[in-house]
Enzyme design. Sequence first.
Site, PDB file in Angstrom:
ATOM      1  N   LEU A  10     -25.196 -17.504  21.152  1.00  0.00           N
ATOM      2  CA  LEU A  10     -26.640 -17.509  21.402  1.00  0.00           C
ATOM      3  C   LEU A  10     -27.332 -16.408  20.595  1.00  0.00           C
ATOM      4  O   LEU A  10     -27.011 -15.233  20.730  1.00  0.00           O
ATOM      5  CB  LEU A  10     -26.928 -17.309  22.889  1.00  0.00           C
ATOM      6  CG  LEU A  10     -26.299 -18.335  23.837  1.00  0.00           C
ATOM      7  CD1 LEU A  10     -26.846 -18.144  25.251  1.00  0.00           C
ATOM      8  CD2 LEU A  10     -26.530 -19.762  23.354  1.00  0.00           C
ATOM      9  N   ARG A  17     -37.888  -5.474  20.825  1.00  0.00           N
ATOM     10  CA  ARG A  17     -37.690  -4.046  21.063  1.00  0.00           C
ATOM     11  C   ARG A  17     -37.048  -3.310  19.892  1.00  0.00           C
ATOM     12  O   ARG A  17     -37.080  -2.083  19.832  1.00  0.00           O
ATOM     13  CB  ARG A  17     -36.863  -3.828  22.334  1.00  0.00           C
ATOM     14  CG  ARG A  17     -37.743  -3.884  23.576  1.00  0.00           C
ATOM     15  CD  ARG A  17     -37.033  -3.300  24.752  1.00  0.00           C
ATOM     16  NE  ARG A  17     -36.150  -4.258  25.374  1.00  0.00           N
ATOM     17  CZ  ARG A  17     -35.138  -3.929  26.171  1.00  0.00           C
ATOM     18  NH1 ARG A  17     -34.879  -2.664  26.416  1.00  0.00           N
ATOM     19  NH2 ARG A  17     -34.392  -4.859  26.714  1.00  0.00           N
TER      20      ARG A  17
END
Length: 448
Positions: A10, A17
């Site tokens: 994934l 961030r």
Amino acid sequence: MKKARAAVILAAGKSTRMKSARSKVLHDVGGRSMLAWVKALADEVGVSRIVCVVGEANADVRAAAESMGMEIAVQEPQLGTGHAVLAAKENLKDFDGTVTILYADTPLIKADTANRVFEALDQGADVAVLGFDAEDPAAYGRLITDGDELMAIVEAKEASPEQLEIKLCNSGVISADNKSMFSALDRVENNNAKGEYYLTDVIEIMRADGRRAVSVIGDEAEVLGVNSRTDLALAEKAFQSDKRLQVMGEGVTLRDPDTVIFSYDTEIENDVEIGANVVFGPGVQIKQNATIHPFSHLEGCEIGEGVNIGPFARIRPGTIMGAGSRIGNFVETKKAVIGKDSKINHLSYVGDAEVGENVNIGAGTITCNYDGYNKHKTTIEDNVFVGTHSSLVAPVTIGKGAFLGSGGVITKDVPQDALALGRAEQVNKQGWAKRYHAAQQKRRNQKK
Ligand code: UD1
Ligand code: CA
């Protein structure tokens, strides 16, 4: 017979961030991208098919994954981890075997740990989850267990106060029979606090199908997920301290271990000594009894037995050093094959060069390898003596045993055993300095 293994990696999440133009999973730990670490783990545990799930915004991840030979599935928009895995459904619809879900931002999981998840399946579980005891469980999904059985994974946002007390958390690694996994994923819904399709819901769905779920416990340090530059630094630190211990365990002396920086693929034989503040970029191999003195930087090179390097040396890709050869302070090499027992001890640049055995290259020697358009080769045969401050204008060949006088600009090939002088002849003017100083002094006195 062992079941075939597939993995779904994934990598579709946004990485806000990191505050980076580059996708998060392409940032390096120990000299290779997190995505490449996860691919290496899949390869190491015998995964034969890897599908990387990317978002439309991650064109860089897609290109990297393709170049590593992975299949690509696009998840757009991103509606949760369960939804992400479903993006790979088409790729794996005929796959007969187990599928393992891995996160591209979790680079430090070891093959032994992943293999324990597979063992749980071999021993009869239908789905196995890698869990860990979290020091601070915070936002992790909690594993609800009953003895050896895994009953459910509850996301922090959905958990009851008692469930939030549980320290056993979900790492994200889940392995199951491929068909059961996708059949369960088809039934995952998004009626939860985040409105997302949670991969973790497959546990309860599979259990309702009569399947057996278990958890395997791993080390928290291994399942560290990277979300920020601070996490990236933590992952780097963890990798480095592991690698230092490994290298010392294999018989290498590190004078000041905390200051030596390794790459994922650094290979060092025993009885090598490494001083403080040495940095190894990718692709370094070092043979027995070599010594790397402080503040040296090595990358993409093969260092032979008993070689001495540094301090303050820069060994760049394509350098191959024969046994017993030496490179001293402020020397840079690139694409240079250096023969047995040859020495380049001070302040030199040797690039695109082939240096024979027993060659002595004097201080301040430069191979002039670049004409602004192309690189050219310098060949220095065995037993040549290169005088200090020589410029070797490539392409050029210095024959066996030749002697280059200091300060030469060598533009023509030098025959075997010849002396080459490539400098203007010296002129001495008798008494000149004395007359010069007298004239200058006189002028100064007149001004006063
Ligand atoms: C997830 C787990 C949680 C676990 C934690 C471990 C779920 C629902 N929760 O939570 O139990 O403790 O990981 O770190 O699975 N991703 C996509 N597409 C999406 C969403 C995510 O590709 O639509 C990818 C992300 O890029 C990331 C991974 O999936 O690599 C995990 O996603 P993230 O949002 O970080 O999951 P968590 O909420 O942390
Ligand atoms: Ca996460």
